[in-house]
Design a protein around this motif. Structure first.
Motif, PDB file in Angstrom:
ATOM      1  N   ARG B 120       2.702   4.167   0.932  1.00 53.92           N
ATOM      2  CA  ARG B 120       4.125   3.833   1.018  1.00 53.92           C
ATOM      3  C   ARG B 120       4.786   4.707   2.081  1.00 53.92           C
ATOM      4  O   ARG B 120       4.320   5.794   2.375  1.00 53.92           O
ATOM      5  CB  ARG B 120       4.820   4.099  -0.329  1.00 53.92           C
ATOM      6  CG  ARG B 120       4.157   3.500  -1.526  1.00 53.92           C
ATOM      7  CD  ARG B 120       4.211   1.977  -1.490  1.00 53.92           C
ATOM      8  NE  ARG B 120       3.391   1.416  -2.565  1.00 53.92           N
ATOM      9  CZ  ARG B 120       3.776   1.361  -3.837  1.00 53.92           C
ATOM     10  NH1 ARG B 120       4.958   1.805  -4.192  1.00 53.92           N
ATOM     11  NH2 ARG B 120       2.981   0.849  -4.746  1.00 53.92           N
ATOM     12  N   PRO B 121       5.916   4.233   2.599  1.00 55.31           N
ATOM     13  CA  PRO B 121       6.667   5.073   3.538  1.00 55.31           C
ATOM     14  C   PRO B 121       6.997   6.421   2.881  1.00 55.31           C
ATOM     15  O   PRO B 121       7.288   6.462   1.680  1.00 55.31           O
ATOM     16  CB  PRO B 121       7.950   4.272   3.781  1.00 55.31           C
ATOM     17  CG  PRO B 121       7.592   2.862   3.458  1.00 55.31           C
ATOM     18  CD  PRO B 121       6.567   2.930   2.367  1.00 55.31           C
ATOM     19  N   GLY B 122       6.905   7.484   3.646  1.00 54.67           N
ATOM     20  CA  GLY B 122       7.251   8.811   3.132  1.00 54.67           C
ATOM     21  C   GLY B 122       6.106   9.549   2.467  1.00 54.67           C
ATOM     22  O   GLY B 122       6.223  10.729   2.149  1.00 54.67           O
ATOM     23  N   PHE B 123       4.979   8.871   2.274  1.00 54.24           N
ATOM     24  CA  PHE B 123       3.813   9.507   1.647  1.00 54.24           C
ATOM     25  C   PHE B 123       3.183  10.535   2.585  1.00 54.24           C
ATOM     26  O   PHE B 123       3.226  10.391   3.802  1.00 54.24           O
ATOM     27  CB  PHE B 123       2.742   8.453   1.330  1.00 54.24           C
ATOM     28  CG  PHE B 123       2.820   7.877  -0.061  1.00 54.24           C
ATOM     29  CD1 PHE B 123       4.003   7.873  -0.787  1.00 54.24           C
ATOM     30  CD2 PHE B 123       1.690   7.305  -0.642  1.00 54.24           C
ATOM     31  CE1 PHE B 123       4.057   7.317  -2.065  1.00 54.24           C
ATOM     32  CE2 PHE B 123       1.722   6.744  -1.911  1.00 54.24           C
ATOM     33  CZ  PHE B 123       2.904   6.760  -2.628  1.00 54.24           C
ATOM     34  N   VAL B 124       2.538  11.542   1.968  1.00 49.81           N
ATOM     35  CA  VAL B 124       1.589  12.390   2.679  1.00 49.81           C
ATOM     36  C   VAL B 124       0.204  11.887   2.287  1.00 49.81           C
ATOM     37  O   VAL B 124      -0.151  11.876   1.104  1.00 49.81           O
ATOM     38  CB  VAL B 124       1.739  13.879   2.290  1.00 49.81           C
ATOM     39  CG1 VAL B 124       0.632  14.711   2.929  1.00 49.81           C
ATOM     40  CG2 VAL B 124       3.112  14.402   2.713  1.00 49.81           C
ATOM     41  N   GLY B 139       4.760   4.048   7.771  1.00 48.19           N
ATOM     42  CA  GLY B 139       5.775   5.087   7.671  1.00 48.19           C
ATOM     43  C   GLY B 139       5.344   6.304   6.886  1.00 48.19           C
ATOM     44  O   GLY B 139       6.183   7.090   6.430  1.00 48.19           O
ATOM     45  N   ALA B 140       4.021   6.500   6.724  1.00 44.61           N
ATOM     46  CA  ALA B 140       3.508   7.676   6.018  1.00 44.61           C
ATOM     47  C   ALA B 140       3.035   8.715   7.036  1.00 44.61           C
ATOM     48  O   ALA B 140       2.699   8.366   8.161  1.00 44.61           O
ATOM     49  CB  ALA B 140       2.344   7.280   5.118  1.00 44.61           C
ATOM     50  N   ASP B 256      10.986   3.530  -0.207  1.00 46.58           N
ATOM     51  CA  ASP B 256      11.987   4.407   0.380  1.00 46.58           C
ATOM     52  C   ASP B 256      11.589   4.731   1.822  1.00 46.58           C
ATOM     53  O   ASP B 256      10.717   5.564   2.067  1.00 46.58           O
ATOM     54  CB  ASP B 256      12.048   5.675  -0.499  1.00 46.58           C
ATOM     55  CG  ASP B 256      12.997   6.718   0.061  1.00 46.58           C
ATOM     56  OD1 ASP B 256      13.807   6.375   0.942  1.00 46.58           O
ATOM     57  OD2 ASP B 256      12.907   7.876  -0.394  1.00 46.58           O
ATOM     58  N   CYS B 257      12.188   4.024   2.790  1.00 49.56           N
ATOM     59  CA  CYS B 257      11.819   4.233   4.195  1.00 49.56           C
ATOM     60  C   CYS B 257      12.453   5.512   4.743  1.00 49.56           C
ATOM     61  O   CYS B 257      13.650   5.722   4.587  1.00 49.56           O
ATOM     62  CB  CYS B 257      12.245   3.038   5.037  1.00 49.56           C
ATOM     63  SG  CYS B 257      11.311   1.554   4.652  1.00 49.56           S
TER      64      CYS B 257
END
Ligand code: SF4
Lengths: 163, 428
Positions: B120-124, B139-140, B256-257
Motif C-alpha cells: 500500500r502507499p506509505g508502506f516500508v 507509493g511505498a 492513504d496516499c
C-alpha cells in the motif's frame, strides 16, 4: 600488509562474482567454490588456496552492482579477502558489512596485481608505488553493525535488550 | 523544511515528526518479502537466536511474504529441497502470504505483491531481491536487502540502521509516440544517469506522463530504478494507485496516499520529454549502455524473451501478441514467453494472446523468473545473442558468459522475432 591478487574494471556485477546458476547453494561454507566462477583461472587459484587471508581485490566504480544475493559476499568472505574499490553498490556494501567482509571505498585507488597495500583507518597506502589514497568513510549508520561484529551479533544484542 | 515522499514515510515509520537526509532511523517494516533465498534467511534467522535462550519467533507472520519464483518448478534436487525446507518454516510460523509452485496463485514476487494488494502507499517494504524497488510504483518505500538483513527484520520487525537517502526528482512530460512506452523511458533514464548515478538515492517520479501511466508501466520504471543504483524508485500514490488497488487487487480497506511537500528538497532534478523518444535498447554487457534503436538495427538474434517482473504483464503481452498475430517467428530464432503471474497467464489465455504466441511458434512457459537469470531454462548457447524484455544484461546473466543480451520493450522484441534481427516496430 596485503597483496593485490586481481584488478577489475567498473561495474563488476554480482553475476560475475557469483553466477546466478549457483544460487541454489546458500550456505557460507559451500559458496566459496563458485567465487568468480567464469573467470576460470582466478577461480582455480582461489580454490587452490593460492592467496593468504587479507589478500586484496581491487575494483573500479560500482563494485558489486546488480542482485542482492548475499552469496556474492559470503563467497569472498570464505577466503577472508578484502575489496578495495573506487565505489561500491549499496546492497553489496550493506551485505559486506552485515557479514564482516572487509570493504574499502577508495575513489582514487591505483594498483596492479602483486602490489603491496596497507589499509589504515582512513587511507590505503600502496607500498609498491609509494602512493597514498584517501578512503571515503563508510556511512555512520553502518558503524554500529561493524562494531558489534556483524548483523547477526547486532540483532542478537537488540533481541536480548528487549528482554 | 518540507519532506520528500520517502522522508515522510520514514518519519512516520520511525515515530518522528520529521527526518532529513543522512539521519539514521529504524523504521517499522510493513511487509518483508523473500523468494527461494528464504532458505538462507531461515539459516541466518535461526543463528540470531542461538545462545540467547529466547525461542525463535517471527515478529509478525502476517507481514512476511514468501513467493517461489526464481527456480519453479525446481530445476534440481537442491532447489526442491530448499522449497521443502521453506514450506516447513511457513507452516510452522503461520505465514499466510505464501505463494507456492502453483498454476492458480503462483508468479513472480514483484507481480504477486501488487496483484494481491500486499503493498500500500506509505508502506516500508523490504525484500531479499534487488528489484524490490518495483513496489515504489504503489507509493511505498521499497528496497532490496540481503538475507541477513531480512533475518534481522523477521526477528525485530524493523529495518536496522537505515540512513535517510537523498532523492532525485524525475519529471516526465509529453505523450509517448506509437510503439514507445515506459520501458523506453526507463532505459533512456538509466543511460542518462549511468548504472551508479542514483547509488544510495531515491528516484521520485513526477509529471503528466507519469500521472497518466498505468500501474503496470509504473512497476516497469520503478523495477528498473535499481539499474541506476537507486535504493528505491517511487511514484507518489494518486488516483491511479487507488484505482489499481481497488479494481485489480480487490483492496477494500483505507488507502492513504503519501505525497511530497511542495518545498521538499531534492539533490537533483532531471526533466525528460518523451514526445520524440525512439525505442531504446540496452546493449551488452551493461544496462546503462543504452542506444536508440536506429544504432542497433539488423543485429541477428537467436533468442527472443518476453516476460519477467519488468515486462510480463497483460498489457505487455497484448502489445506483443498484436504484432505476432498471424505471423511466424523467424527460422533460426526461438522465442520464449513467460507471463509474470499465473493470473496474467490465465487472462492472456482468455484473451487469445497465448494462442497468438503459440501459432507464431513461440514457446510459452510457466510464470516465474525462467530465462531472466539463466539458472533454469532458456540458457544461451556459446556466443548466442538474446533480445529480451527483462531488466539485466550482465555477462553471464542468461546462463552463459559468452552470450550477449540486449534489453528492449515488448513491441521491439515481438517485431524482431518475426525478422530474426533487431527490428524497429514503428516500421513493421
Ligand atoms: S524476473 Fe528476473 S529480475 Fe524479476 S525477480 Fe525474477 S530473476 Fe529477478
Amino acid at each position: 600488509m596485503a597483496n593485490v591478487i586481481i584488478t577489475l574494471g567498473n561495474d563488476i556485477s554480482t553475476d560475475d562474482i557469483y553466477p546466478g546458476r549457483f544460487m541454489a547453494t546458500v550456505l557460507p561454507t559451500e559458496t566459496p567454490q563458485f567465487a568468480f566462477f567464469d573467470r576460470t583461472d582466478f577461480n582455480a587459484a582461489l580454490k587452490a588456496k593460492a592467496f593468504p587471508p587479507g589478500s586484496v581485490i581491487v575494483g573500479g566504480e560500482n563494485f558489486g552492482c546488480g542482485s542482492s544475493r548475499e552469496q556474492a559476499c559470503s563467497t569472498l568472505k570464505g577466503y577472508e579477502l578484502a575489496v578495495v574499490a573506487r565505489s561500491i553498490s549499496r546492497i553489496f556494501l550493506q551485505n559486506s558489512i552485515n557479514l564482516g567482509l572487509q570493504v574499502v571505498i577508495c575513489p582514487g585507488i591505483e594498483a596492479s596485481v602483486g602490489d603491496e597495500l596497507e589499509i589504515t583507518a582512513d587511507q590505503v597506502l600502496n607500498r609498491t608505488t609509494g602512493r597514498t589514497f584517501e578512503q571515503v568513510k563508510l556511512p555512520a549508520a553502518r558503524k554500529g553493525i561493524m562494531d558489534a561484529g556483524g548483523l547477526i551479533a547486532y540483532t542478537r544484542a537488540r533481541l536480548l535488550a528487549r528482554g | 523544511m518540507g519532506m520528500t515522499v520517502v522522508e515522510k514515510i520514514l518519519a512516520r515509520a520511525a515515530d518522528r515528526p520529521s527526518v532529513t537526509v543522512g539521519d539514521v532511523v529504524e523504521p517499522r517494516v510493513d511487509l518483508a518479502m523473500s523468494h527461494e533465498n528464504a532458505a538462507l534467511v531461515i539459516n541466518q534467522y535461526q543463528e540470531v537466536f542461538q545462545g540467547t535462550g529466547i525461542a525463535p519467533k517471527v515478529w509478525d507472520p502476517s507481514r512476511i511474504a514468501i513467493i517461489f519464483d526464481h527456480r519453479v518448478p525446481a530445476e534440481s534436487p537442491k532447489t526442491a529441497t530448499n522449497h521443502k525446507k521453506i514450506r516447513g518454516f511457513v507452516a510452522a510460523n503461520g505465514i499466510t502470504k505464501f505463494h507456492d509452485v502453483r498454476g492458480d496463485v503462483g508468479g513472480i514476487c514483484h507481480q504477486i505483491l501488487p496483484e494481491y494488494g500486499y503493498v500500500r502507499p506509505g508502506f516500508v517494504v523490504v525484500g531479499t531481491d534487488s528489484h524490490t524497488t518495483s513496489h515504489g510504483a504503489l507509493g511505498a518505500f521499497s528496497f532490496g536487502v540481503g538475507a541477513t538483513e531480512m533475518a534481522s527484520a523477521w526477528a525485530l520487525g524493523i529495518a536496522v540502521n537505515i540512513e535517510v537517502p537523498a532523492t532525485i526528482k524525475v519529471v516526465v512530460k509529453g505523450a509517448f509516440p506509437p510503439m514507445v512506452g515506459p520501458k523506453d523511458l526507463i532505459l533512456h533514464l538509466i543511460g542518462l544517469l549511468t548504472a551508479q548515478g542514483a547509488n544510495f538515492k531515491v528516484l521520485e517520479f513526477h509529471g503528466e506522463t507519469i500521472r497518466q501511466m498505468s500501474t503496470s508501466g509504473r512497476i516497469a520504471i520503478c523495477n528498473m530504478s535499481v539499474e541506476a543504483g537507486a535504493t528505491s524508485g517511487i511514484v507518489p500514490g494518486d488516483s491511479e494507485t487507488v484505482r489499481y488497488l481497488r479494481e485489480e487487487a480487490g483492496v477494500t480497506d483505507a488507502i492513504d496516499c503519501v505525497t511530497p511537500d511542495a518545498d521538499a528538497s531534492y539533490v537533483r532534478t532531471v526533466e525528460i520529454d518523451v514526445s520524440a523518444l525512439a525505442p531504446q535498447i540496452a546493449c551488452p554487457h551493461m544496462v546503462d549502455n543504452v542506444k536508440p534503436i536506429e544504432q542497433v538495427l539488423g543485429i541477428p538474434v537467436q533468442q527472443i524473451v518476453i516476460g519477467s517482473c519488468t515486462n510480463g504483464r497483460l498489457d505487455d503481452l497484448a502489445a506483443a501478441a498484436a504484432i505476432l498475430r498471424g505471423k511466424k517467428v523467424a527460422e533460426g530464432t526461438r522465442m520464449l514467453v513467460f507471463p509474470a503471474s499465473s493470473k496474467i497467464f490465465a487472462q492472456a489465455l482468455d484473451k487469445g494472446y497465448i494462442h497468438d504466441f503459440m501459432r507464431a511458434g513461440a514457446v510459452v512457459m510457466n510464470s516465474g523468473c525462467g530465462p531472466c537469470l539463466g539458472v533454469h531454462e532458456g540458457a544461451l548457447g556459446d556466443n548466442e545473442v538474446a533480445l529480451s524484455t527483462t531488466n539485466r544484461n550482465f555477462k553471464g546473466r542468461m546462463g552463459n558468459p559468452t552470450g550477449e543480451v540486449y534489453l528492449c520493450s515488448p513491441v521491439v522484441a515481438a517485431a524482431s522475432a518475426i525478422t530474426g534481427v533487431i527490428t524497429d516496430p514503428r516500421k513493421g
